[in-house]
Write a protein that holds these residues in place. Sequence first.
Motif, PDB file in Angstrom:
ATOM      1  N   GLY A   1       0.677  -1.389  -0.070  1.00  0.00           N
ATOM      2  CA  GLY A   1      -0.025   0.007   0.153  1.00  0.00           C
ATOM      3  C   GLY A   1       0.911   1.350   0.035  1.00  0.00           C
ATOM      4  O   GLY A   1       0.153   2.357  -0.317  1.00  0.00           O
ATOM      5  N   ALA A   2       1.969   1.290   0.200  1.00  0.00           N
ATOM      6  CA  ALA A   2       3.082   2.348   0.393  1.00  0.00           C
ATOM      7  C   ALA A   2       3.692   2.495  -0.746  1.00  0.00           C
ATOM      8  O   ALA A   2       4.302   3.736  -1.050  1.00  0.00           O
ATOM      9  CB  ALA A   2       4.117   2.309   1.697  1.00  0.00           C
ATOM     10  N   SER A   3       3.656   1.625  -1.601  1.00  0.00           N
ATOM     11  CA  SER A   3       4.352   1.709  -2.996  1.00  0.00           C
ATOM     12  C   SER A   3       3.701   2.784  -3.928  1.00  0.00           C
ATOM     13  O   SER A   3       2.288   3.081  -3.971  1.00  0.00           O
ATOM     14  CB  SER A   3       4.519   0.330  -3.898  1.00  0.00           C
ATOM     15  N   GLU A   4       4.602   3.657  -4.920  1.00  0.00           N
ATOM     16  CA  GLU A   4       3.985   4.385  -5.713  1.00  0.00           C
ATOM     17  C   GLU A   4       3.959   3.779  -7.169  1.00  0.00           C
ATOM     18  O   GLU A   4       3.395   4.468  -8.041  1.00  0.00           O
ATOM     19  CB  GLU A   4       4.585   5.670  -5.931  1.00  0.00           C
ATOM     20  N   ALA A   5       4.316   2.475  -7.277  1.00  0.00           N
ATOM     21  CA  ALA A   5       4.351   1.933  -8.487  1.00  0.00           C
ATOM     22  C   ALA A   5       2.976   1.372  -8.827  1.00  0.00           C
ATOM     23  O   ALA A   5       2.376   0.730  -8.148  1.00  0.00           O
ATOM     24  CB  ALA A   5       5.552   0.817  -8.575  1.00  0.00           C
ATOM     25  N   VAL A   6       2.817   1.409 -10.207  1.00  0.00           N
ATOM     26  CA  VAL A   6       1.302   0.918 -10.663  1.00  0.00           C
ATOM     27  C   VAL A   6       1.503   0.348 -11.895  1.00  0.00           C
ATOM     28  O   VAL A   6       2.696   0.513 -12.782  1.00  0.00           O
ATOM     29  CB  VAL A   6       0.231   1.951 -10.711  1.00  0.00           C
ATOM     30  N   VAL A   7       0.510  -0.233 -12.497  1.00  0.00           N
ATOM     31  CA  VAL A   7       0.444  -0.747 -13.865  1.00  0.00           C
ATOM     32  C   VAL A   7       0.073   0.394 -14.806  1.00  0.00           C
ATOM     33  O   VAL A   7      -1.033   0.805 -14.400  1.00  0.00           O
ATOM     34  CB  VAL A   7      -0.217  -2.079 -13.986  1.00  0.00           C
ATOM     35  N   LEU A   8       0.867   0.755 -15.624  1.00  0.00           N
ATOM     36  CA  LEU A   8       0.586   1.830 -16.585  1.00  0.00           C
ATOM     37  C   LEU A   8       0.029   1.344 -17.984  1.00  0.00           C
ATOM     38  O   LEU A   8       0.657   0.027 -18.515  1.00  0.00           O
ATOM     39  CB  LEU A   8       1.725   2.751 -16.611  1.00  0.00           C
ATOM     40  N   SER A   9      -0.957   1.843 -18.558  1.00  0.00           N
ATOM     41  CA  SER A   9      -1.283   1.380 -19.854  1.00  0.00           C
ATOM     42  C   SER A   9      -0.886   2.488 -21.082  1.00  0.00           C
ATOM     43  O   SER A   9      -1.364   3.653 -20.692  1.00  0.00           O
ATOM     44  CB  SER A   9      -2.630   1.060 -19.954  1.00  0.00           C
ATOM     45  N   ASP A  10      -0.288   2.016 -22.000  1.00  0.00           N
ATOM     46  CA  ASP A  10       0.017   2.678 -23.078  1.00  0.00           C
ATOM     47  C   ASP A  10      -0.564   2.334 -24.230  1.00  0.00           C
ATOM     48  O   ASP A  10      -0.416   1.565 -24.913  1.00  0.00           O
ATOM     49  CB  ASP A  10       1.523   2.833 -23.447  1.00  0.00           C
ATOM     50  N   GLU A  11      -1.878   3.407 -24.531  1.00  0.00           N
ATOM     51  CA  GLU A  11      -2.710   2.675 -25.679  1.00  0.00           C
ATOM     52  C   GLU A  11      -2.086   2.988 -26.974  1.00  0.00           C
ATOM     53  O   GLU A  11      -2.433   2.346 -28.145  1.00  0.00           O
ATOM     54  CB  GLU A  11      -4.019   3.519 -25.319  1.00  0.00           C
ATOM     55  N   HIS A  12      -1.016   3.828 -27.166  1.00  0.00           N
ATOM     56  CA  HIS A  12      -0.399   4.080 -28.475  1.00  0.00           C
ATOM     57  C   HIS A  12       0.739   2.867 -28.761  1.00  0.00           C
ATOM     58  O   HIS A  12       0.464   2.482 -29.873  1.00  0.00           O
ATOM     59  CB  HIS A  12       0.313   5.461 -28.395  1.00  0.00           C
ATOM     60  N   LYS A  13       1.279   2.457 -27.689  1.00  0.00           N
ATOM     61  CA  LYS A  13       2.371   1.563 -27.867  1.00  0.00           C
ATOM     62  C   LYS A  13       1.634   0.110 -27.772  1.00  0.00           C
ATOM     63  O   LYS A  13       2.447  -0.963 -27.931  1.00  0.00           O
ATOM     64  CB  LYS A  13       3.571   1.629 -26.978  1.00  0.00           C
ATOM     65  N   HIS A  14       0.527  -0.149 -27.255  1.00  0.00           N
ATOM     66  CA  HIS A  14      -0.277  -1.123 -27.018  1.00  0.00           C
ATOM     67  C   HIS A  14       0.269  -1.975 -26.094  1.00  0.00           C
ATOM     68  O   HIS A  14       0.587  -3.312 -26.356  1.00  0.00           O
ATOM     69  CB  HIS A  14      -0.635  -1.933 -28.374  1.00  0.00           C
ATOM     70  N   ILE A  15       1.014  -1.704 -24.893  1.00  0.00           N
ATOM     71  CA  ILE A  15       1.682  -2.189 -23.840  1.00  0.00           C
ATOM     72  C   ILE A  15       1.292  -1.687 -22.512  1.00  0.00           C
ATOM     73  O   ILE A  15       0.649  -0.605 -22.222  1.00  0.00           O
ATOM     74  CB  ILE A  15       3.192  -1.970 -23.857  1.00  0.00           C
TER      75      ILE A  15
END
Length: 471
Positions: free
Chosen positions: A237-251
Motif C-alpha cells: 500500500g505504500a508503493s507508488e508503482a502501478v501498472v501503466l497502460s500505453d494505448e499508443h504502443k499497446h503495452i
Amino acid sequence: MHLRTRWLQRPLFSTPDRLSAKLAFFTPYSSKCPQVTQRLQLLDGECDDFLPWLERKAGIEISSALFIGKSTNGRSLFASKFIEYGDCMLKVPFNVQISPDHLFPEVKSFLSDEVGNVAKLAIVLLIEQKKGQVSEWGPYISRLPLPQEMQSTIFWSEDELEMIQKSSVYEETLNQKALIEKEYLASKQVLDHFPEHFGDITLMDFMHAYALVASRAWGSMKGVSMIPFADFLNHDGASEAVVLSDEHKHISEVIADRNYLPGEEVLIRYGKFSNATLLLDFGFTIPYNIYDQVQVKVNIPPHDFLRRMKLDLLRKHLMPAVKDVNSINPSWDTFTLKEVRSARGKGKGIPQALRAFARVLCSTSPEELSDLAMEAKLNDGRLGRRPLKSMKREIEAHQILLSEISKSIEEYSGCIKSINSPSVYQKFGLRTQMARNLLDGELRVLRSSSDWLKHYCSVLSAQTTRSGITN
C-alpha cells in the motif's frame, strides 16, 4: 434482493500520468549485494520456462530485470539485477493479455446483459482450462492458484465467516456469492449448449474462475484484462508503482518507484484499498493498513414522533457520500469512517454527512427541523454542515454518534477476543490472522473516531460552562 457487481479490478493508469506523478523518494544502493545463492533460493523452479514462453508469444522482450520467485506471500517477482528509480521493469504487450474479447463469438452472442465482464473473462479461463495442455495459454493457466489456495471470503465456511460477522465484509460476502451464483445460472444456460468447450461446469468451477479474474485482472479499455507476468507482482500500500497502460504502443508497463537490489522483492500498489477490500477481492490482509475504514449505520428510532419529518428531510437534502474504491453497498443511513489522525484536529475521517445526520436526529421540534431545512437551502442543499446554534444540542448530536461508536467498539473487542484463542487459530489457521487484521484495523478506526468525538464534546462543554450557556 438487488445484487450488483462490486469486484474492484486494479486500475490501469495511462502512461502519460507517470510523467507528472509524484513518486516516492528513492533510496540509494547499498554497498552489499545478495549472493547468487540467494537468488537460487528464491527462484520458483516451476516457472523457469514461463517468461521465455511469454516472450516468444509476445515477440518482444518483456523483462530483463525481474524473475519469478517464492516469497512468504507466495509466488512473486524479484529484481534480477540493479534496478534504478524510473526504470521500466516490465512491459507486456496487449496481444498477450487475456480479455473478454477472447470469448468465442458464438458463445458471447448468446450471453445476456446479466453476465458482466468479469464473468465473461472467467468463461474464457474455463474454456482454456478444459483444453488443458493444448491451450495456447496453458503455461499461464496452469500456474494460476488452485481452488484450495484461494483465500477470498467467498471461499470461507460459515464458521470462518462468523469470525468477521461485525464487519461489513460479512454481509458483502454473502451478497457476492449470491451474485456469482446468479451470473453462473445465467451463463450455464448458454454453456450447456456448447459441451465440447465446457463439459459439465459446476458452480464451484465458475466461482474459482470468477475469483481468479477478480483478484488478478486489471480494469482496461476492454473492460477487464489479465496481464500474465505482471500479475505475479504483490501489493504494498505504500508503493507508488502501478501498472501503466500505453494505448499508443499497446503495452502495459511498470516503472520503478525506487531503487532495487538484486534479490529484492518488487512490489506495486493495487490501489488505496482497505483490508475489507483486500480480503474480499484479493484474499489477503496486511497487519497495519493506513487505508482501513469501517462502516457504521445510524437509525432514527421508530418511536421518535418526528421520524417521518426527519426521514423526509434527510432523503431530500442529505447527499450521498462520494463513493470511493472501498465503498461496500453504501446507503443513505450507512456511513464510512476513516482513521482520524488527531483527536484535536478537525475530525477528518468522520463524514460531514454523518455529523449532519446526527444533528437532524437530535432535533426535538418541527421548528428545529425547519431551521435545518432553511440552512440547507442557503448552502447548496447541503444539510447540517454547520454546528448547531445551541451548543447543548450540538453536544447531544455528537454524543449520539459517540454512543453508537462506543457500542461498536465493545462488540468488535468481544469479537476479537473470541478469535484470539489458540483453539480457533488451530481450527482456521491463516484465515484467523486475516480476520484479526481486518477487525483490528476497523477497531482502530472506531477508536480514533471515538477519541475525536470525546475531545470535541469536551471542548464544547468547557465553552458552555465558561459562557454560562445552558440551551
